[in-house]
Scaffold this active site. Structure first.
Site, PDB file in Angstrom:
ATOM      1  N   LYS A 131      -0.252   8.087   0.150  1.00 15.59           N
ATOM      2  CA  LYS A 131      -0.595   8.136   1.579  1.00 15.59           C
ATOM      3  C   LYS A 131      -1.180   9.487   1.984  1.00 15.59           C
ATOM      4  CE  LYS A 131       1.992   4.391   3.527  1.00 15.59           C
ATOM      5  NZ  LYS A 131       2.786   3.826   2.410  1.00 15.59           N
ATOM      6  N   GLU A 164       1.283   5.039  13.665  1.00 13.55           N
ATOM      7  CA  GLU A 164       2.443   4.161  13.710  1.00 13.55           C
ATOM      8  C   GLU A 164       3.085   4.227  12.339  1.00 13.55           C
ATOM      9  OE1 GLU A 164      -0.720   2.788  13.433  1.00 13.55           O
ATOM     10  OE2 GLU A 164      -0.315   2.431  11.303  1.00 13.55           O
ATOM     11  N   SER A 176       2.078   3.950  -7.128  1.00  7.97           N
ATOM     12  CA  SER A 176       1.708   4.466  -5.807  1.00  7.97           C
ATOM     13  C   SER A 176       2.669   5.499  -5.244  1.00  7.97           C
ATOM     14  CB  SER A 176       1.559   3.298  -4.827  1.00  7.97           C
ATOM     15  OG  SER A 176       2.748   2.528  -4.787  1.00  7.97           O
TER      16      SER A 176
HETATM   17  C1  LIG Z   1       2.811   2.524   2.008  1.00  4.78           C
HETATM   18  C2  LIG Z   1       2.991   2.340   0.571  1.00  4.78           C
HETATM   19  C3  LIG Z   1       2.373   1.283  -0.133  1.00  4.78           C
HETATM   20  C4  LIG Z   1       1.572   0.192   0.528  1.00  4.78           C
HETATM   21  O1  LIG Z   1       0.404   0.602   1.142  1.00  4.78           O
HETATM   22  P1  LIG Z   1      -1.052   0.212   0.631  1.00  4.78           P
HETATM   23  O2  LIG Z   1      -1.910   0.547   1.781  1.00  4.78           O
HETATM   24  O3  LIG Z   1      -1.061  -1.228   0.290  1.00  4.78           O
HETATM   25  O4  LIG Z   1      -1.329   1.046  -0.562  1.00  4.78           O
HETATM   26  C5  LIG Z   1       2.537   1.211  -1.505  1.00  4.78           C
HETATM   27  N1  LIG Z   1       3.288   2.121  -2.168  1.00  4.78           N
HETATM   28  C6  LIG Z   1       3.894   3.142  -1.540  1.00  4.78           C
HETATM   29  C7  LIG Z   1       4.700   4.088  -2.341  1.00  4.78           C
HETATM   30  C8  LIG Z   1       3.772   3.285  -0.155  1.00  4.78           C
HETATM   31  O5  LIG Z   1       4.401   4.296   0.463  1.00  4.78           O
END
Ligand SMILES: *Cc1c(COP(=O)(O)O)cnc(C)c1O
Length: 399
Positions: free
Chosen positions: A102, A124, A385
């Site tokens: 993010k 948000e 992610s």
């Molecule tokens: C917010 C989040 C996601 C999902 O968001 P995408 O916009 O689909 O990438 C995935 N993994 C983590 C660790 C997150 O914090």
């Protein structure tokens, strides 16, 4: 679109700019009140200009390197790969500052807001991850941050609420509707209507009105571009056979896919069973954008449910809907239990505790390696992610 659902696509045709009307195929657009349409037009113009400016790109690259810790490594998951019979490589967004991808997007938008002369970010947040990232970027660049958060989420995510306040952000409880993310987003958009002159609305995924789905994907493209270069150096074929990522709104997946759009790599987006906008949604409009959403028989948006807060979104970004229609990417779902199992397995084979969102992508890899969904010996690039620290208390209750 003249292409039918399963027609082969030329890779280079996909993942470019949206049309002049802000569309990816039949999805996207700007479904917003007139004042927000105008504000989106300003963001679009500023972003186009900034993105074409090497000075802006250089400044962002420096922030990503010096503050966020980029480039992130590409880690071969050696022990797990041996067990699964595939060659799995992890793109390590869990190692960034604040612990997920993010930060790539919020640093980009915060820098853009500064360039536009805005002094405040509006955001948000559901579980608080995007709110914390926004508060972090705002503090770094000397901006104010106002974060809308559902009252129920505030109760559930005490630590992230404190973290945002520690970083100097104002957290505003949302008491309407189900008092969760969907309502917080609606409220943030309403608030922006009266504050477009001095505030930038910082959306956390590839959702919302044009240009956000495109702009956020471009800010997340760094994941895919780094991974592409790392694969070129690391893999015999230069390109993986499969590129896999979890999908909430779809930003980490879109940023990863974008780096491989001109290759023959197969794209797989993995959604939560209870938040499968791309796999099971139908056409609708929410939060300024035409896309695929979970809806009941009356077209009312259905609340999403997932053990991973980041996948708890009842829809998917418009570009993913389009990639699905083109057959360029496929979307599959994973249950809460499968994701928890995958998290434990990664912890014990590779010494990495993943975010539960990322564990969904891994659960798909594990399942597909077992049921033939992935051929033996396949090379798989998976975006990890985020890190699992935020999920420890959830995991502790289950294990
Ligand atoms: C917010 C989040 C996601 C999902 O968001 P995408 O916009 O689909 O990438 C995935 N993994 C983590 C660790 C997150 O914090």
């Amino acid at each position: 679109m003249t292409q039918t659902r399963h027609a082969p696509v030329q890779p280079s045709e996909t993942m470019g700019e949206p049309t002049a009307r802000g569309r990816f195929g039949e999805y996207g657009g700007r479904y917003a009140p007139e004042s927000l349409v105008e504000a989106c037009r300003e963001v679009d113009e500023a972003f186009r200009e900034a993105w074409a400016d090497p000075g802006f790109r250089g400044e962002l690259a420096e922030l990503l390197a010096l503050h966020a810790g980029r480039p992130t490594p590409l880690t071969p998951a050696r022990r797990l790969s041996r067990e699964l019979g595939v060659r799995l490589y992890l793109k390590r967004e869990d190692l960034t500052h604040t612990g997920s991808h993010k930060i790539n997007n919020v640093l980009g938008q915060a820098l853009l807001a500064t360039r536009m002369g805005r002094r405040r970010l509006i955001a948000e947040t559901g579980a608080g991850q995007h709110g914390v990232a926004t508060a972090t970027a705002a503090a770094l660049l000397g901006l104010e941050a106002t974060v809308f958060m559902g009252e129920r989420d505030i109760e559930r995510q005490e630590l992230n609420v404190f973290r945002m306040r520690m970083l100097g952000a104002e957290v505003i409880p949302v008491t309407t509707g189900s008092r969760t993310l969907k309502d917080a987003t609606s409220q943030a958009m309403r608030h922006w209507v009266g504050a477009t002159g001095d505030s930038h609305y910082c959306i956390g995924s590839v959702v919302g009105p044009d240009p956000y789905p495109w702009m956020v994907r471009e800010f997340q493209r760094v994941i895919g571009e780094e991974a592409r270069a790392q694969c070129a150096a690391e893999l015999a074929a230069g390109v993986p056979g499969y590129v896999v990522a979890c999908v909430g709104g779809g930003s980490n997946a879109a940023g990863t896919f974008a780096g491989f759009a001109d290759t023959t790599a197969r794209f797989v987006g993995v959604e939560a069973d209870g938040g499968a906008g791309a796999a099971r949604g139908s056409l609708g409009v929410l939060h300024g954008c035409r896309s695929l959403f979970l809806q009941d028989g009356d077209g009312q948006i259905v609340e999403a449910h997932s053990i991973a807060a980041g996948l708890d979104y009842p829809g998917v970004g418009p570009e993913h809907a389009h990639l699905r229609d083109l057959g360029r990417a496929r979307y599959d779902t994973v249950t809460d239990d499968e994701a928890v199992g995958a998290a434990v397995r990664l912890a014990r084979t590779e010494g990495i505790v993943p975010a539960l969102e990322s564990a969904h992508a891994l659960a798909w890899v594990i399942r597909a390696a077992g049921d033939g969904g992935l051929p033996a010996g396949a090379t798989v690039l998976m975006t990890l992610s985020g890190r699992g620290d935020k999920d420890i208390s959830t995991l502790k209750e289950l294990l």
